[in-house]
Design an enzyme around this catalytic site. Sequence first.
Site, PDB file in Angstrom:
ATOM      1  N   VAL A 186      20.040  26.158  46.722  1.00 24.93           N
ATOM      2  CA  VAL A 186      21.007  25.452  47.625  1.00 24.93           C
ATOM      3  C   VAL A 186      20.372  24.805  48.804  1.00 24.93           C
ATOM      4  O   VAL A 186      19.721  25.483  49.589  1.00 24.93           O
ATOM      5  CB  VAL A 186      21.933  26.543  48.163  1.00 24.93           C
ATOM      6  N   LYS A 229      27.300  25.604  44.492  1.00 26.46           N
ATOM      7  CA  LYS A 229      26.402  25.872  45.471  1.00 26.46           C
ATOM      8  C   LYS A 229      27.282  26.597  46.662  1.00 26.46           C
ATOM      9  O   LYS A 229      27.017  27.458  47.415  1.00 26.46           O
ATOM     10  CB  LYS A 229      25.823  24.832  46.196  1.00 26.46           C
ATOM     11  N   GLY A 276      14.994  17.160  44.805  1.00 25.26           N
ATOM     12  CA  GLY A 276      13.702  16.284  44.614  1.00 25.26           C
ATOM     13  C   GLY A 276      12.621  17.358  44.601  1.00 25.26           C
ATOM     14  O   GLY A 276      13.158  18.633  45.016  1.00 25.26           O
TER      15      GLY A 276
HETATM   16  N1  NAP Z   1      15.158  18.418  40.542  1.00 27.38           N
HETATM   17  C1  NAP Z   1      15.899  18.837  41.551  1.00 27.38           C
HETATM   18  O1  NAP Z   1      15.961  18.002  42.425  1.00 27.38           O
HETATM   19  C2  NAP Z   1      16.350  20.177  41.851  1.00 27.38           C
HETATM   20  C3  NAP Z   1      16.599  20.547  43.288  1.00 27.38           C
HETATM   21  C4  NAP Z   1      17.196  21.797  43.410  1.00 27.38           C
HETATM   22  C5  NAP Z   1      17.316  22.777  42.324  1.00 27.38           C
HETATM   23  N2  NAP Z   1      16.921  22.415  41.220  1.00 27.38           N
HETATM   24  C6  NAP Z   1      17.036  23.526  40.205  1.00 27.38           C
HETATM   25  O2  NAP Z   1      15.604  23.861  39.454  1.00 27.38           O
HETATM   26  C7  NAP Z   1      15.619  24.043  38.225  1.00 27.38           C
HETATM   27  C8  NAP Z   1      14.807  23.008  37.335  1.00 27.38           C
HETATM   28  O3  NAP Z   1      14.912  21.735  37.663  1.00 27.38           O
HETATM   29  P1  NAP Z   1      14.061  20.674  37.085  1.00 27.38           P
HETATM   30  O4  NAP Z   1      14.616  19.262  37.882  1.00 27.38           O
HETATM   31  O5  NAP Z   1      12.688  20.751  37.596  1.00 27.38           O
HETATM   32  O6  NAP Z   1      14.231  20.581  35.709  1.00 27.38           O
HETATM   33  P2  NAP Z   1      13.366  20.031  34.774  1.00 27.38           P
HETATM   34  O7  NAP Z   1      12.465  18.739  35.435  1.00 27.38           O
HETATM   35  O8  NAP Z   1      14.236  19.541  33.476  1.00 27.38           O
HETATM   36  O9  NAP Z   1      12.329  20.912  34.137  1.00 27.38           O
HETATM   37  C9  NAP Z   1      12.746  22.228  33.455  1.00 27.38           C
HETATM   38  C10 NAP Z   1      11.449  22.936  32.829  1.00 27.38           C
HETATM   39  O10 NAP Z   1      11.857  24.072  31.981  1.00 27.38           O
HETATM   40  C11 NAP Z   1      11.295  23.996  30.563  1.00 27.38           C
HETATM   41  N3  NAP Z   1      12.249  24.552  29.705  1.00 27.38           N
HETATM   42  C12 NAP Z   1      13.600  23.787  29.594  1.00 27.38           C
HETATM   43  N4  NAP Z   1      14.339  24.417  28.547  1.00 27.38           N
HETATM   44  C13 NAP Z   1      13.186  25.560  28.106  1.00 27.38           C
HETATM   45  C14 NAP Z   1      13.469  26.605  27.212  1.00 27.38           C
HETATM   46  N5  NAP Z   1      14.350  26.912  26.601  1.00 27.38           N
HETATM   47  N6  NAP Z   1      12.328  27.506  27.222  1.00 27.38           N
HETATM   48  C15 NAP Z   1      11.212  27.476  27.683  1.00 27.38           C
HETATM   49  N7  NAP Z   1      10.985  26.380  28.695  1.00 27.38           N
HETATM   50  C16 NAP Z   1      12.162  25.349  28.958  1.00 27.38           C
HETATM   51  C17 NAP Z   1      10.889  22.485  30.519  1.00 27.38           C
HETATM   52  O11 NAP Z   1       9.713  22.414  29.490  1.00 27.38           O
HETATM   53  P3  NAP Z   1       9.284  21.084  29.147  1.00 27.38           P
HETATM   54  O12 NAP Z   1       8.582  20.675  30.225  1.00 27.38           O
HETATM   55  O13 NAP Z   1       8.254  21.551  27.919  1.00 27.38           O
HETATM   56  O14 NAP Z   1      10.516  20.204  28.570  1.00 27.38           O
HETATM   57  C18 NAP Z   1      10.679  21.861  31.923  1.00 27.38           C
HETATM   58  O15 NAP Z   1       9.137  22.342  32.164  1.00 27.38           O
HETATM   59  C19 NAP Z   1      17.073  23.978  37.722  1.00 27.38           C
HETATM   60  O16 NAP Z   1      17.916  25.238  37.883  1.00 27.38           O
HETATM   61  C20 NAP Z   1      17.618  23.017  38.914  1.00 27.38           C
HETATM   62  O17 NAP Z   1      19.093  23.102  39.011  1.00 27.38           O
HETATM   63  C21 NAP Z   1      16.286  21.216  40.768  1.00 27.38           C
END
Ligand code: NAP
Length: 420
Positions: free
Chosen positions: A152, A224, A320
Amino acid sequence: MSASLASTFHAQGVRAPHVASTSARTHVLRVALAGCGTVGGALAERLLAGPLPGERRVEVVKVLVRDIEKARRVAFRPGVVTDSLAAFLSAHVDVVIETIGGIEPARTLVAAALVQGRRVITANKALIAAEGAALAQLAARFGGQLDFEGAVGGCMPVVRALRSGAAGVGVTTIRGVLNGTSNFVLDRVSSGATTGDAIREAQVNGFAEADPSRDLDGIDAADKIAILAWLTFGVAPHMLPVARRGLADALAFATIAGPLGGRAVQLAESDETPHGLVARVEPAVIGLGHDLARATAEWNALTVESGSAGTMLFAGRGAGGDPTAGALYGDLGATSTPLPAPRAVQVASRDERVLHWLLWARVDLAAARALVPTVPNAVATAVDGDACVLAFTATPEQATAIRADVAARGVEVALARDLR
Ligand SMILES: NC(=O)c1ccc[n+]([C@@H]2O[C@H](COP(=O)([O-])OP(=O)(O)OC[C@H]3O[C@@H](n4cnc5c(N)ncnc54)[C@H](OP(=O)(O)O)[C@@H]3O)[C@@H](O)[C@H]2O)c1
């Protein structure tokens, strides 16, 4: 759910705490990182750059990903990156950090680590909103720890603040701009961009996922606010219904909010009312001097209103890779405090507060004045050549009915809370 989560892992014999006892003696913190995308990749880069504050060295022992062939922003030692959940869970580590997102396999992985008595850090709001109470019970039962500052508000430390300080000051209302993607899109649209271009720019910057519907439909902000309501009021996050409207009406207000003296936002709030706790995510127009107006672009902001401490304000980058990784990194260096055990909290069956609203309608002033009898106490103002805004007060149910009534006359219409 907690009973089934716990029994599942007992049945599988997953229980011996694999906590790396020698690492504490040698002052090396052994970490397993699940997910190495936007957030996980930024965190890995930071972990490999140097020791935690206090000179504690971090060793990234295992990294779980979906595709082990994919190029990563950091180079791990051979054998560290795996796509095997079993290999990941059998690594001897002090901390498991989950940045995969979604419910599965994140839920299985986090639950298994907690049953093993490990410390778990996650940025996964969907998981915490759905399963936070059950996972907290597992942590308490098996001696694990659960931290989720990154779930959050990006880098603003609201989870820690509410987790440790809310009970003492009698918080009555939490209100925020909690979705960086939606806020970024509204900001760009108010400056003249199309919605499509604004979403693409958010994706390029790592604020929005390939499918941004969870952000734009208000699901992410609803998760959130439910998590924050748990930490503030004690209600289990999955037990709090959050009334939700998507971004469409906020987009209609984005370009006209300026002349009205405000900015369009996606507002999330939870409020203790005489009828019980309520929670909502919906379009709003906030005044430029409002505390939440600090949240421009991908920023988030949260106000916490309390009887004894007045109104507290948090603001910071809400989306981000780097800001979110900063929150996870902060959890790693901080001492975990126990999560509140969910308690029976009265939840209102309907939101009976009388609130201020703005109804935008594509009609001229004469036609808008003709609508006034349908909209009690409304004041109509022309906002541009062919549209008007009616300001009025009503309960949320009445306001939604008024919107539907005007739309049923074939008038293009949008409804937003008025927080000017
Ligand atoms: N991005 C933001 O701004 C942000 C902000 C706050 C919170 N979050 C939270 O942070 C978390 C991650 O977000 P993100 O943006 O970093 O996502 P992302 O860029 O899509 O990264 C997801 C990662 O998880 C891996 N993955 C996906 N499915 C999988 C599976 N079944 N088994 C093993 N590994 C798997 C992917 O592997 P591959 O690389 O091999 O595809 C990738 O490395 C989420 O919960 C999101 O809500 C994100």
